[in-house]
Design a protein around this motif. Structure first.
Motif, PDB file in Angstrom:
ATOM      1  N   LYS A   1      -4.524   2.811  -4.198  1.00 27.58           N
ATOM      2  CA  LYS A   1      -4.388   1.727  -3.178  1.00 27.58           C
ATOM      3  C   LYS A   1      -5.701   0.815  -3.203  1.00 27.58           C
ATOM      4  N   LYS A   2      -6.660   1.221  -4.031  1.00 27.25           N
ATOM      5  CA  LYS A   2      -7.997   0.463  -4.191  1.00 27.25           C
ATOM      6  C   LYS A   2      -7.602  -1.103  -3.853  1.00 27.25           C
ATOM      7  N   TYR A   3      -6.928  -1.639  -5.070  1.00 29.17           N
ATOM      8  CA  TYR A   3      -6.578  -3.093  -5.140  1.00 29.17           C
ATOM      9  C   TYR A   3      -5.833  -3.622  -3.828  1.00 29.17           C
TER      10      TYR A   3
ATOM     11  N   GLY B   1      -6.187  -6.955   1.050  1.00 32.15           N
ATOM     12  CA  GLY B   1      -5.808  -7.174   2.176  1.00 32.15           C
ATOM     13  C   GLY B   1      -4.202  -7.051   2.173  1.00 32.15           C
ATOM     14  N   PHE B   2      -3.395  -6.637   1.194  1.00 34.34           N
ATOM     15  CA  PHE B   2      -2.114  -6.309   1.547  1.00 34.34           C
ATOM     16  C   PHE B   2      -1.641  -5.203   2.212  1.00 34.34           C
ATOM     17  N   ILE B   3      -2.406  -3.897   1.783  1.00 38.70           N
ATOM     18  CA  ILE B   3      -2.017  -2.676   2.310  1.00 38.70           C
ATOM     19  C   ILE B   3      -2.571  -2.814   3.962  1.00 38.70           C
TER      20      ILE B   3
ATOM     21  N   ASN C   1      13.016 -10.342  -4.997  1.00 35.93           N
ATOM     22  CA  ASN C   1      11.804 -11.061  -4.476  1.00 35.93           C
ATOM     23  C   ASN C   1      10.685 -10.137  -5.214  1.00 35.93           C
ATOM     24  N   ILE C   2       9.620 -10.803  -5.861  1.00 37.06           N
ATOM     25  CA  ILE C   2       8.648 -10.031  -6.706  1.00 37.06           C
ATOM     26  C   ILE C   2       7.194 -10.838  -6.222  1.00 37.06           C
ATOM     27  N   ILE C   3       6.367  -9.679  -6.066  1.00 30.97           N
ATOM     28  CA  ILE C   3       4.930 -10.037  -5.830  1.00 30.97           C
ATOM     29  C   ILE C   3       3.968  -9.399  -6.866  1.00 30.97           C
ATOM     30  N   ILE C   4       3.275 -10.273  -7.505  1.00 32.18           N
ATOM     31  CA  ILE C   4       2.481  -9.940  -8.477  1.00 32.18           C
ATOM     32  C   ILE C   4       1.081 -10.453  -8.464  1.00 32.18           C
ATOM     33  N   ASP C   5       0.183  -9.252  -8.415  1.00 32.18           N
ATOM     34  CA  ASP C   5      -1.383  -9.833  -8.356  1.00 32.18           C
ATOM     35  C   ASP C   5      -1.821  -9.710  -9.749  1.00 32.18           C
ATOM     36  N   LYS C   6      -2.265 -10.875 -10.219  1.00 33.47           N
ATOM     37  CA  LYS C   6      -3.038 -11.153 -11.621  1.00 33.47           C
ATOM     38  C   LYS C   6      -4.383 -10.266 -11.887  1.00 33.47           C
ATOM     39  N   ARG C   7      -5.045  -9.703 -10.800  1.00 32.59           N
ATOM     40  CA  ARG C   7      -5.959  -9.066 -10.997  1.00 32.59           C
ATOM     41  C   ARG C   7      -6.116  -7.879 -12.002  1.00 32.59           C
TER      42      ARG C   7
END
Length: 579
Positions: free
Chosen positions: A345-347, A352-354, A410-416
């Protein structure tokens, strides 16, 4: 002198969630007790290894104690029209003496991070100490037991499948397996594991730092668990069904003292159950004292840990038509992570997503491991958004996520944390499919793509760390994101202490004007009066209020207000209409 067998308290034999503890009552009473188990077609039977073997090399299957006769037990269930589900623990079980390990083999105590022996209280208040599953003698004896169990099943003609079961509990919002150990047995095995890593070149000459050590310990723990699972699968052969995880409410050793002074509240127990369900792990109330299974928790248990939910847990891919119309828990957002991640859950927290989900999708978001991820299984799910972290993505997972998007999801992708190869594959996906990308700059670079009903939202949370972004600003960021995705949602304003979660089911013949039916289950486990306001969108049609307990309702157009007395609960049904 002959005596009539005494029927034990039902809660000891049937501790909840369809479990039957066959060693807790006389074999002569099995049929009488099982006849009382109505409303379910499955009986969950955990196999008590130590009950069938004191030494680890001699076994009792109806040879001495009549209560070890699993053939008789399965025949009784069959006569009553019930399917037997056998659970074989591949970790310590906290409600069994020695965690379920035969007494002669119980030599190395499992210990917590402070070097204290791990011990847990069962539903009767008995304290059970756990022993380490990292002792090689335990693994050797376990595989032998599996071999003899399969032999007994075969020769006696038992018709029943066996599920390997890992047991654990919630600890600071994370699932912690009872396999977790800091004993000498663990340390010895871990040292050999690290040495092997060094010889493979995985670990350099500069050694390992603290974070790497934690990650390697987690990897070693999962490797040992998988060895137990694979050993069971190999020995059980045709009786093998698969692997499941259970989480035990009040199953943290730190809660033993709090239980003795009855200091744990319904809120804490309910939160543990909701956290487990949100992690795809089925809760067990077997450790709860009988007095804790009453009132508002009983109402919660009837809805979230019902016999129908047990059927679904063991039939999640092969549900029969009769199960299409019962309510199953649903989540709007599903977040994938790697099981061996120390800080899954760190990222999410840093982006701010969690925090946004805990506020905006309270108890309406869930976590799932990539280990069992098959994108085809998600096509008919109730989830409306899927979240993938770039640091967890490999080529296979990215391809699966993109296939889901192309199928209207619907897909959300974080590039980090995404490596260069994954980034190039993502860019080539745009070009190959001639996709039109909408680029927006708001705190970070945002890319959105539409294809049919599917939306692909890509951003880089790294930029949110490099600017002076307060949590309020991150919350505003995600609010704008979901507003831009045209998501219809209920605005729920609940006072402290209120707990709620969604279920849904398919529509019946008289409900064909709806796509599905959603049920909002609300509880006030606190000792105070509490209030909740619900504003629901035009896509939801309020149908009815059911199971009211100590609650008053007032409603206007698309708004409902509920006033709860202490320990009150209620359920609201909504029909869902496509917009």
């Amino acid at each position: 002198m002959l005596t009539t067998p005494v029927i034990k308290d039902d809660d000891l034999v049937f501790p909840g969630e369809g479990w039957f503890l066959y060693w807790k009552t006389s074999a002569s009473l099995w049929q009488t007790k099982l006849e009382e188990l109505s409303g379910t077609t499955k009986v969950i039977i955990p196999i008590n290894w130590s009950f069938h073997s004191d030494t680890g090399d001699r076994f009792d299957f109806a040879n001495e104690k009549p209560e070890t006769d699993l053939k008789k037990l399965s025949e009784i269930c069959k006569q009553l029209g019930k399917e037997v589900i056998f659970l074989l623990p591949v970790s310590p079980m906290p409600f069994l003496p020695n965690g379920g390990i035969p007494f002669i083999l119980s030599r190395n105590h499992a210990k917590n991070e402070n070097g204290v022996v791990k011990a847990y209280a069962d539903g009767e208040g008995n304290i059970n100490q756990l022993y380490s599953f990292y002792d090689p003698r335990i693994f050797t004896a376990f595989t032998l037991f599996c071999n003899k169990l399969a032999e007994y099943f075969s020769t006696s003609g038992i018709d029943g499948g066996v599920w390997a079961t890992e047991c654990g509990h919630m600890n600071n919002g994370e699932y912690s397996s009872y396999l977790e150990d800091h004993s000498r047995a663990f340390d010895n095995g871990f040292s050999r594991f690290v040495q092997a890593k060094k010889e493979e070149g995985v670990i350099g000459s500069d050694g390992i730092h603290a974070d790497m050590e934690l990650s390697l310990k987690k990897e070693y723990q999962l490797m040992i668990r998988d060895l137990y699972v694979q050993g069971a699968e190999k020995e059980l052969e045709t009786y093998w069904q698969g692997f499941k995880r259970y989480g035990f409410l009040l199953g943290n050793s730190n809660e033993v003292f709090l239980r003795t002074i009855d200091h744990l509240s319904d809120i804490e127990i309910m939160d543990e159950a909701l956290d487990l369900l949100g992690s795809g792990i089925y809760p067990s109330s077997i450790l709860l004292p009988s007095r804790r299974k009453k009132g508002v928790f009983k109402s919660f248990q009837n809805k979230f840990l019902s016999r129908e939910s047990v059927e679904h847990f063991f039939n999640d891919k092969t549900l029969t038509t009769s199960h299409d119309y019962f309510f199953k828990q649903s989540f709007s957002v599903k977040v994938f992570y790697h099981e061996n991640s120390q800080d899954k859950k760190k990222y999410l927290e840093e982006s701010g997503f969690i925090g946004f989900c805990e506020n905006f999708f309270a108890w309406d978001h869930c976590f799932a491991s990539y280990k069992d991820f098959e994108w085809e299984d998600e096509l008919d799910s109730e989830h409306q958004f899927y979240y993938f972290s770039g640091n967890d993505l490999d080529m296979k997972t990215l391809s699966s996520a993109l296939r889901m998007f192309m199928n209207g999801i619907n897909i959300i992708i974080d590039k980090r944390g995404m490596n260069d190869g994954i980034r190039r594959r993502l860019e080539s996906f745009y070009l190959e499919n001639e996709l039109e990308i909408e680029k927006i700059r708001y705190l970070t670079q945002i890319e959105t793509i539409s294809m049919g009903e599917g939306r692909l939202f890509i951003y880089d949370s790294e930029e949110l760390l490099n600017i002076d972004t307060k949590e309020e600003k991150k919350h505003q960021f995600w609010s704008k994101v979901f507003n831009s995705l045209d998501f219809d949602y209920c605005e729920i304003d609940a006072e402290s202490g209120i707990r709620y979660a969604w279920h849904e089911r398919n529509v019946g013949p008289s409900e064909l004007k709806f796509d599905k039916v959603r049920r909002l289950n609300i509880f006030n486990p606190s000792s105070y009066k509490r209030k909740i306001k619900i504003k629901y969108p035009a896509s939801l049609v309020f149908q009815k209020i059911i199971d009211e307990q100590s609650v008053e309702m007032s409603n206007t157009t698309h708004e409902i207000e509920l006033n709860f007395m202490p320990k009150g609960s209620v359920s609201l049904d909504f029909g869902v209409i496509s917009q």
